[in-house]
Design a protein around this motif. Sequence first.
Motif, mmCIF file in Angstrom:
data_model
loop_
_atom_site.group_PDB
_atom_site.id
_atom_site.type_symbol
_atom_site.label_atom_id
_atom_site.label_comp_id
_atom_site.label_asym_id
_atom_site.label_seq_id
_atom_site.Cartn_x
_atom_site.Cartn_y
_atom_site.Cartn_z
ATOM 1 N N GLY A 84 0.801 -1.214 0.000
ATOM 2 C CA GLY A 84 0.000 0.000 0.000
ATOM 3 C C GLY A 84 0.837 1.269 0.000
ATOM 4 N N LYS A 85 2.082 1.190 0.476
ATOM 5 C CA LYS A 85 2.952 2.367 0.486
ATOM 6 C C LYS A 85 3.116 2.934 -0.920
ATOM 7 C CE LYS A 85 6.668 0.724 2.111
ATOM 8 N NZ LYS A 85 8.025 0.521 2.618
ATOM 9 N N ALA A 86 3.300 2.060 -1.878
ATOM 10 C CA ALA A 86 3.534 2.497 -3.260
ATOM 11 C C ALA A 86 2.314 3.182 -3.852
ATOM 12 C CB ALA A 86 3.949 1.304 -4.122
ATOM 13 N N GLU A 87 1.142 2.866 -3.358
ATOM 14 C CA GLU A 87 -0.079 3.420 -3.947
ATOM 15 C C GLU A 87 -0.280 4.899 -3.659
ATOM 16 O OE1 GLU A 87 -2.285 2.234 -6.354
ATOM 17 O OE2 GLU A 87 -0.463 1.024 -6.440
ATOM 18 N N ALA A 88 0.435 5.460 -2.696
ATOM 19 C CA ALA A 88 0.318 6.891 -2.438
ATOM 20 C C ALA A 88 0.677 7.697 -3.686
ATOM 21 C CB ALA A 88 1.216 7.291 -1.269
ATOM 22 N N VAL A 89 1.660 7.213 -4.454
ATOM 23 C CA VAL A 89 2.019 7.816 -5.738
ATOM 24 C C VAL A 89 1.475 6.960 -6.878
ATOM 25 C CG1 VAL A 89 3.929 8.446 -7.275
ATOM 26 C CG2 VAL A 89 4.067 8.974 -4.840
ATOM 27 N N GLY A 90 1.535 5.651 -6.722
ATOM 28 C CA GLY A 90 1.135 4.726 -7.780
ATOM 29 C C GLY A 90 -0.283 4.910 -8.272
ATOM 30 N N ARG A 91 -1.159 5.403 -7.441
ATOM 31 C CA ARG A 91 -2.555 5.595 -7.850
ATOM 32 C C ARG A 91 -2.686 6.596 -8.994
ATOM 33 N NH1 ARG A 91 -5.407 9.658 -4.091
ATOM 34 N NH2 ARG A 91 -3.662 10.887 -3.303
ATOM 35 N N PHE A 92 -1.685 7.480 -9.150
ATOM 36 C CA PHE A 92 -1.698 8.464 -10.233
ATOM 37 C C PHE A 92 -0.978 7.969 -11.492
ATOM 38 C CE2 PHE A 92 -1.618 11.237 -6.353
ATOM 39 C CZ PHE A 92 -2.932 11.678 -6.440
ATOM 40 N N CYS A 93 -0.336 6.806 -11.399
ATOM 41 C CA CYS A 93 0.522 6.324 -12.491
ATOM 42 C C CYS A 93 -0.195 5.320 -13.383
ATOM 43 C CB CYS A 93 1.782 5.692 -11.917
ATOM 44 S SG CYS A 93 2.819 6.887 -11.037
ATOM 45 N N ASP A 94 0.060 5.440 -14.679
ATOM 46 C CA ASP A 94 -0.512 4.520 -15.658
ATOM 47 C C ASP A 94 0.211 3.181 -15.644
ATOM 48 O OD1 ASP A 94 -2.425 6.375 -17.092
ATOM 49 O OD2 ASP A 94 -0.539 7.492 -17.226
ATOM 50 N N ARG A 95 1.474 3.201 -15.214
ATOM 51 C CA ARG A 95 2.273 1.970 -15.112
ATOM 52 C C ARG A 95 3.162 2.089 -13.896
ATOM 53 N NH1 ARG A 95 1.365 -0.737 -19.961
ATOM 54 N NH2 ARG A 95 0.669 0.673 -21.609
ATOM 55 N N TRP A 96 3.399 0.937 -13.246
ATOM 56 C CA TRP A 96 4.245 0.917 -12.043
ATOM 57 C C TRP A 96 5.320 -0.152 -12.210
ATOM 58 C CZ3 TRP A 96 4.582 4.501 -8.458
ATOM 59 C CH2 TRP A 96 5.351 4.234 -7.321
ATOM 60 N N TRP A 97 6.543 0.222 -11.910
ATOM 61 C CA TRP A 97 7.703 -0.655 -12.099
ATOM 62 C C TRP A 97 8.485 -0.819 -10.810
ATOM 63 C CZ3 TRP A 97 8.697 -2.481 -17.018
ATOM 64 C CH2 TRP A 97 8.050 -1.832 -18.080
ATOM 65 N N VAL A 98 9.001 -2.005 -10.588
ATOM 66 C CA VAL A 98 10.079 -2.180 -9.616
ATOM 67 C C VAL A 98 11.344 -2.275 -10.467
ATOM 68 C CG1 VAL A 98 9.844 -4.713 -9.437
ATOM 69 C CG2 VAL A 98 10.933 -3.443 -7.611
ATOM 70 N N VAL A 99 12.374 -1.549 -10.038
ATOM 71 C CA VAL A 99 13.622 -1.448 -10.793
ATOM 72 C C VAL A 99 14.744 -1.986 -9.926
ATOM 73 C CG1 VAL A 99 15.163 0.090 -12.061
ATOM 74 C CG2 VAL A 99 12.723 0.634 -11.881
ATOM 75 N N VAL A 100 15.502 -2.928 -10.475
ATOM 76 C CA VAL A 100 16.563 -3.589 -9.723
ATOM 77 C C VAL A 100 17.849 -3.648 -10.558
ATOM 78 C CG1 VAL A 100 14.954 -4.991 -8.351
ATOM 79 C CG2 VAL A 100 15.824 -5.876 -10.517
ATOM 80 N N PRO A 101 19.004 -3.745 -9.882
ATOM 81 C CA PRO A 101 20.257 -3.907 -10.616
ATOM 82 C C PRO A 101 20.569 -5.360 -10.949
ATOM 83 C CG PRO A 101 20.736 -3.584 -8.306
ATOM 84 C CD PRO A 101 19.239 -3.464 -8.467
ATOM 85 N N ASP A 102 19.823 -6.280 -10.341
ATOM 86 C CA ASP A 102 20.067 -7.706 -10.517
ATOM 87 C C ASP A 102 18.727 -8.437 -10.467
ATOM 88 O OD1 ASP A 102 20.562 -10.466 -9.991
ATOM 89 O OD2 ASP A 102 22.482 -9.997 -9.074
ATOM 90 N N ALA A 103 18.453 -9.233 -11.475
ATOM 91 C CA ALA A 103 17.154 -9.919 -11.576
ATOM 92 C C ALA A 103 16.885 -10.874 -10.418
ATOM 93 C CB ALA A 103 17.065 -10.669 -12.905
#
Length: 159
Positions: A84-103
Amino acid sequence: MDAMSAPTEADVLAWLRRRYTAVSPGNGPRYVFATHVRSAAGFDAMRTADAVVMDTWRSGRWELHGHEVKVSRSDWLRELKDLGKAEAVGRFCDRWWVVVPDASIVKTDELPVDWGLLVVAPTRARTVRQAPKREAEPVSRSFMAALMRAAVRTANAGA
């Protein structure tokens, strides 16, 4: 970053910036890139997204892409405990990504159904799972102000 140290959030954000700030000949910049975007302006802000990108081309439908950077498995597992933390900003976003340096940091079967996975490194970026289109809420004036502040701050930092 030296060859022996693990990538930091700053490293990943710098690599992500390179991905989104390439200029297409004749068309100019496609994306506006902002780091550490608050969920609202002023004291109403509850959370911060690591990066938000706006596609400024009509062909990209002017979508907002939110990004959460994770540099370790333990960091990702903490995120999973409170999505739910991510949804504070994510609710306004058309797409949401987690970004990592290693799969290996994120297992694709752990991803929420509406999150994408992007692996970035100094010389390349690879989409492991495309972020699906989400039903974004209309952007509030407060969020727009926070996004614009972050975009100016990011541009002025030049990093």
